[in-house]
Structures are given as structure tokens and as C-alpha cells.
Design a protein around this motif. Structure first.
Motif, PDB file in Angstrom:
ATOM      1  N   GLU A   1       0.926  -1.161   0.025  1.00  0.00           N
ATOM      2  CA  GLU A   1      -0.043  -0.048   0.090  1.00  0.00           C
ATOM      3  C   GLU A   1       1.033   1.212  -0.013  1.00  0.00           C
ATOM      4  O   GLU A   1       1.654   1.320   0.677  1.00  0.00           O
ATOM      5  CB  GLU A   1      -0.859  -0.127   1.163  1.00  0.00           C
ATOM      6  CG  GLU A   1      -1.891   1.258   1.120  1.00  0.00           C
ATOM      7  CD  GLU A   1      -2.929   0.937   2.523  1.00  0.00           C
ATOM      8  OE1 GLU A   1      -4.152   0.927   2.406  1.00  0.00           O
ATOM      9  OE2 GLU A   1      -2.389   1.047   3.582  1.00  0.00           O
ATOM     10  N   LEU A   2       0.536   2.156  -0.799  1.00  0.00           N
ATOM     11  CA  LEU A   2       1.487   3.316  -1.143  1.00  0.00           C
ATOM     12  C   LEU A   2       1.064   4.440  -0.206  1.00  0.00           C
ATOM     13  O   LEU A   2      -0.149   4.608   0.126  1.00  0.00           O
ATOM     14  CB  LEU A   2       1.655   3.756  -2.565  1.00  0.00           C
ATOM     15  CG  LEU A   2       2.002   2.589  -3.771  1.00  0.00           C
ATOM     16  CD1 LEU A   2       2.153   3.358  -4.887  1.00  0.00           C
ATOM     17  CD2 LEU A   2       3.148   1.980  -3.039  1.00  0.00           C
ATOM     18  N   ALA A   3       1.841   5.515   0.011  1.00  0.00           N
ATOM     19  CA  ALA A   3       1.543   6.794   0.516  1.00  0.00           C
ATOM     20  C   ALA A   3       2.634   7.624   0.121  1.00  0.00           C
ATOM     21  O   ALA A   3       3.784   8.053   0.708  1.00  0.00           O
ATOM     22  CB  ALA A   3       1.994   6.552   2.150  1.00  0.00           C
ATOM     23  N   GLY A   4       2.595   7.950  -1.117  1.00  0.00           N
ATOM     24  CA  GLY A   4       3.640   8.804  -1.907  1.00  0.00           C
ATOM     25  C   GLY A   4       4.333   7.887  -2.596  1.00  0.00           C
ATOM     26  O   GLY A   4       4.435   6.797  -2.498  1.00  0.00           O
ATOM     27  N   SER A   5       5.397   8.869  -3.435  1.00  0.00           N
ATOM     28  CA  SER A   5       6.258   7.752  -4.390  1.00  0.00           C
ATOM     29  C   SER A   5       7.680   8.511  -3.974  1.00  0.00           C
ATOM     30  O   SER A   5       8.537   8.255  -4.951  1.00  0.00           O
ATOM     31  CB  SER A   5       5.931   8.078  -5.802  1.00  0.00           C
ATOM     32  OG  SER A   5       5.979   9.504  -6.222  1.00  0.00           O
ATOM     33  N   PHE A   6       7.864   8.838  -2.885  1.00  0.00           N
ATOM     34  CA  PHE A   6       9.106   9.216  -2.377  1.00  0.00           C
ATOM     35  C   PHE A   6      10.019  10.201  -3.415  1.00  0.00           C
ATOM     36  O   PHE A   6      11.231   9.734  -3.664  1.00  0.00           O
ATOM     37  CB  PHE A   6       9.805   8.022  -1.892  1.00  0.00           C
ATOM     38  CG  PHE A   6       8.922   7.340  -0.859  1.00  0.00           C
ATOM     39  CD1 PHE A   6       8.717   7.832   0.494  1.00  0.00           C
ATOM     40  CD2 PHE A   6       8.398   6.143  -1.220  1.00  0.00           C
ATOM     41  CE1 PHE A   6       7.817   7.217   1.518  1.00  0.00           C
ATOM     42  CE2 PHE A   6       7.511   5.682  -0.432  1.00  0.00           C
ATOM     43  CZ  PHE A   6       7.314   6.016   1.150  1.00  0.00           C
ATOM     44  N   ASN A   7       9.444  11.167  -3.782  1.00  0.00           N
ATOM     45  CA  ASN A   7      10.033  12.043  -4.917  1.00  0.00           C
ATOM     46  C   ASN A   7      10.400  11.512  -6.036  1.00  0.00           C
ATOM     47  O   ASN A   7      11.007  12.248  -6.989  1.00  0.00           O
ATOM     48  CB  ASN A   7      11.589  12.790  -4.033  1.00  0.00           C
ATOM     49  CG  ASN A   7      11.052  13.582  -2.968  1.00  0.00           C
ATOM     50  OD1 ASN A   7      10.149  14.404  -2.881  1.00  0.00           O
ATOM     51  ND2 ASN A   7      11.909  13.454  -1.781  1.00  0.00           N
ATOM     52  N   LEU A   8       9.871  10.253  -6.425  1.00  0.00           N
ATOM     53  CA  LEU A   8       9.919   9.714  -7.929  1.00  0.00           C
ATOM     54  C   LEU A   8       8.651  10.209  -8.740  1.00  0.00           C
ATOM     55  O   LEU A   8       7.590  10.100  -8.104  1.00  0.00           O
ATOM     56  CB  LEU A   8      10.232   8.347  -7.817  1.00  0.00           C
ATOM     57  CG  LEU A   8      11.636   7.846  -7.520  1.00  0.00           C
ATOM     58  CD1 LEU A   8      11.661   6.418  -7.522  1.00  0.00           C
ATOM     59  CD2 LEU A   8      12.685   8.480  -8.285  1.00  0.00           C
ATOM     60  N   PRO A   9       8.581  10.152 -10.026  1.00  0.00           N
ATOM     61  CA  PRO A   9       7.505  10.347 -10.758  1.00  0.00           C
ATOM     62  C   PRO A   9       6.661   8.899 -10.290  1.00  0.00           C
ATOM     63  O   PRO A   9       7.263   7.960 -10.408  1.00  0.00           O
ATOM     64  CB  PRO A   9       7.896  10.476 -12.170  1.00  0.00           C
ATOM     65  CG  PRO A   9       9.329  11.094 -11.960  1.00  0.00           C
ATOM     66  CD  PRO A   9       9.923  10.432 -10.622  1.00  0.00           C
ATOM     67  N   PRO A  10       5.419   8.931 -10.431  1.00  0.00           N
ATOM     68  CA  PRO A  10       4.583   7.880 -10.254  1.00  0.00           C
ATOM     69  C   PRO A  10       5.176   6.567 -11.267  1.00  0.00           C
ATOM     70  O   PRO A  10       5.363   5.382 -10.919  1.00  0.00           O
ATOM     71  CB  PRO A  10       3.241   8.199 -10.352  1.00  0.00           C
ATOM     72  CG  PRO A  10       3.100   9.396  -9.824  1.00  0.00           C
ATOM     73  CD  PRO A  10       4.311  10.338 -10.435  1.00  0.00           C
ATOM     74  N   ALA A  11       5.263   7.006 -12.465  1.00  0.00           N
ATOM     75  CA  ALA A  11       5.390   6.206 -13.557  1.00  0.00           C
ATOM     76  C   ALA A  11       7.096   5.416 -13.313  1.00  0.00           C
ATOM     77  O   ALA A  11       7.096   4.158 -13.558  1.00  0.00           O
ATOM     78  CB  ALA A  11       5.556   6.685 -14.872  1.00  0.00           C
TER      79      ALA A  11
END
Length: 288
Positions: free
Chosen positions: A66-76
Motif C-alpha cells: 500500500e503506497l503513501a506517496g512515491s518518495f520524490n519519484l514520478p509515479p511511472a
């Protein structure tokens, strides 16, 4: 067919492990899952090194996240990193304001990840949480849930404890539950944030049944003060499952009866890297 010595060895192993040998990581004879990990548990590690932290998640043996953001990476790009390690994003948490103001943007991001569920984990509010704010959130959730359903996504609200302010002969949580549309709005029970305000997770699962489609399994350190309606607690109050105050056999059995579809370990403590494997082992061995 297995020969007799193998059967004897297998039965002995099965008894010693509490049935863990019959399931995958985090599941056993009683608890069937499916189990995943909320990646917020490793936010400090992700802030330093995303690839190595995802390697750590993979090494835990879990495949659902389960995600809570992408830690400064673009989602793709983050999705590529997840895919490379066989990690499947089942659900994700997004900010309340995004559901209120730009739900289509959430839908597009969720579809990039291939998510099934998208949820809100915190309603922006001033303390104490009040009826006006609750009713505003009900409107946001119903509209967002309907919009997301058109994209094949399920909306949920993650309960955080402050919603149990008294309201008439019940609570504001009951108001939110009763006035959101079951067709479009599901709930995620975070067991810690049910017990923290002094509520009983088993009774709530019995009362609201399949409205709770997801669950955060999170234990509470013995001696932690409860009966608070703040939605805040020191992160060191999160402990490995089985080491705290929760009656997990009763809670997990009630979750099973209610029809909870997904379980996620969330461990916000500084010791999460050590505690997550302990929680997975507990789930493999717990009996109910």
C-alpha cells in the motif's frame, strides 16, 4: 503421494511453525490474508535510498503493498521500481484536498500504479473534530467515490481516531459511516487508531461488517494511554504484532467474518525494519 517419513517430518514442521508451512509469508493455518505492507512504515529509509528500501521490502517476503506517496519519484518511475521487485500496489493513500479538488488527477495516478483502492487517511480539521467538518468530508467522500468508481477504483476512508467525538447518541464516526454511500465509500480499519480513542475493533467489525474492506494491523505498546480523540500518538507506541495489547485472535476472526479483503502491516516506529518480520511471523503462527 508422500512417503510416510516425509509425512511425519512435514506434520512435525507444521506443528512447530503453527501452520506457517502451509501458507506464504505472513499467512498460516488460521490467518489467510491476503497480507501486504504499507510503505509509509519505511519512510525514513525511503528518504535516503528508494531502490535499497524496495529491496528490503522484497526481502521481507511480501508482494502486496500500500503506497503513501512515491518518495520524490514520478509515479511511472516508482511503478517501474516496484515492478522490478515483484511488488504489487493494491492501494494508496492520497491527501484529502486532492479528493476534494482534483479527484481525476488521483484516478490517473492510481491507474498508473494499477491500484484497486484509493483512500484518504486524514481529514484536514481543527481540533476538536466537529459535525460541520464531518459533513463536509461526507460530501467529499461520496463525490470522490462516485467519480473513482467510473475508473474502476474503490474509494476508502482510513479511520484515525479523532472521529469518535460524541454526536447525539453515537459518534461522528457513526455519522460518517451512516451518511456515506456504501456503493462508493468503503473503510480501512487501523486497529491502533480504533483502540487509541477507546473503541472496540471487534464490536465495530460486527456492527459495520463489510463496510471495512481493508485493515491496518498495528499493535500498541503496553501502557499506552487510550481514550484520546487526537489521532496522534508517539510512534514508539507501535510495536510488533503479539508484543502489545491487542487481542489479535479475536480481531482477526472478526475481520474474517466481516469480510475484510486486504490486510496491511503498518509500523510507524523507528524499529519497523526489525518489527515487520516479527509481525509477519506472528500472523503465520496465530491461531483463532
Amino acid at each position: 503421494m508422500r512417503n510416510a517419513p516425509f509425512l511425519i517430518w512435514f506434520d512435525l514442521f507444521d506443528n512447530l511453525t503453527g501452520g506457517a508451512g502451509q501458507g506464504s509469508t505472513g499467512t498460516g493455518k488460521s490467518f489467510k490474508g491476503p497480507i501486504g505492507l504499507q510503505l509509509y512504515s519505511l519512510r525514513a529509509q525511503f528518504a535516503k535510498d528508494v531502490p535499497s528500501t524496495l529491496d528490503q521490502v522484497h526481502n521481507f517476503g511480501v508482494t502486496n503493498v500500500e503506497l503513501a506517496g512515491s518518495f520524490n519519484l514520478p509515479p511511472a518511475e516508482f511503478k517501474k521500481q516496484l515492478d522490478a521487485r515483484g511488488l504489487k500496489p493494491i492501494s494508496g493513500h492520497f491527501a484529502y484536498e486532492r479528493f476534494r479538488d482534483n479527484v481525476e488527477d488521483i484516478a490517473n495516478e492510481a491507474k498508473t500504479y494499477g491500484m484497486q483502492y484509493v483512500g484518504c487517511a486524514w481529514i484536514s480539521h481543527k481540533d476538536p473534530f466537529d459535525e460541520k467538518t464531518a459533513r463536509e468530508a461526507i460530501g467529499v467522500f461520496n463525490r470522490a467515490g462516485e467519480a473513482l468508481a467510473k475508473h474502476g477504483l474503490k474509494f476508502f476512508y482510513h479511520v484515525h481516531g479523532y472521529e469518535f467525538q460524541p454526536y447525539k447518541d453515537s459518534t461522528l464516526f457513526d455519522l460518517i459511516m451512516n451518511e456515506t454511500n456504501p456503493k462508493y465509500v468503503s473503510f480501512e480499519m487501523d486497529v491502533f487508531w480504533i483502540v487509541h480513542p477507546g473503541q472496540d475493533p471487534v464490536k465495530l467489525l460486527e456492527k459495520y461488517g463489510n463496510r471495512f474492506e481493508l485493515m491496518h494491523v498495528k499493535d500498541m505498546k503496553k501502557g499506552t494511554q487510550t481514550g484520546l480523540l487526537t489521532g496522534h500518538s508517539d510512534v514508539t507506541n507501535d510495536v510488533a504484532m503479539g508484543a502489545g495489547t491487542m487481542n489479535w485472535p479475536a480481531i482477526l476472526k472478526a475481520g474474517q467474518r466481516a469480510g475484510v479483503k486486504w490486510y496491511f502491516i503498518e509500523d510507524e516506529s523507528p524499529s519497523s525494519v526489525e518489527q515487520i518480520p516479527q509481525s509477519l511471523k506472528y500472523l503465520e503462527q496465530v491461531k483463532f
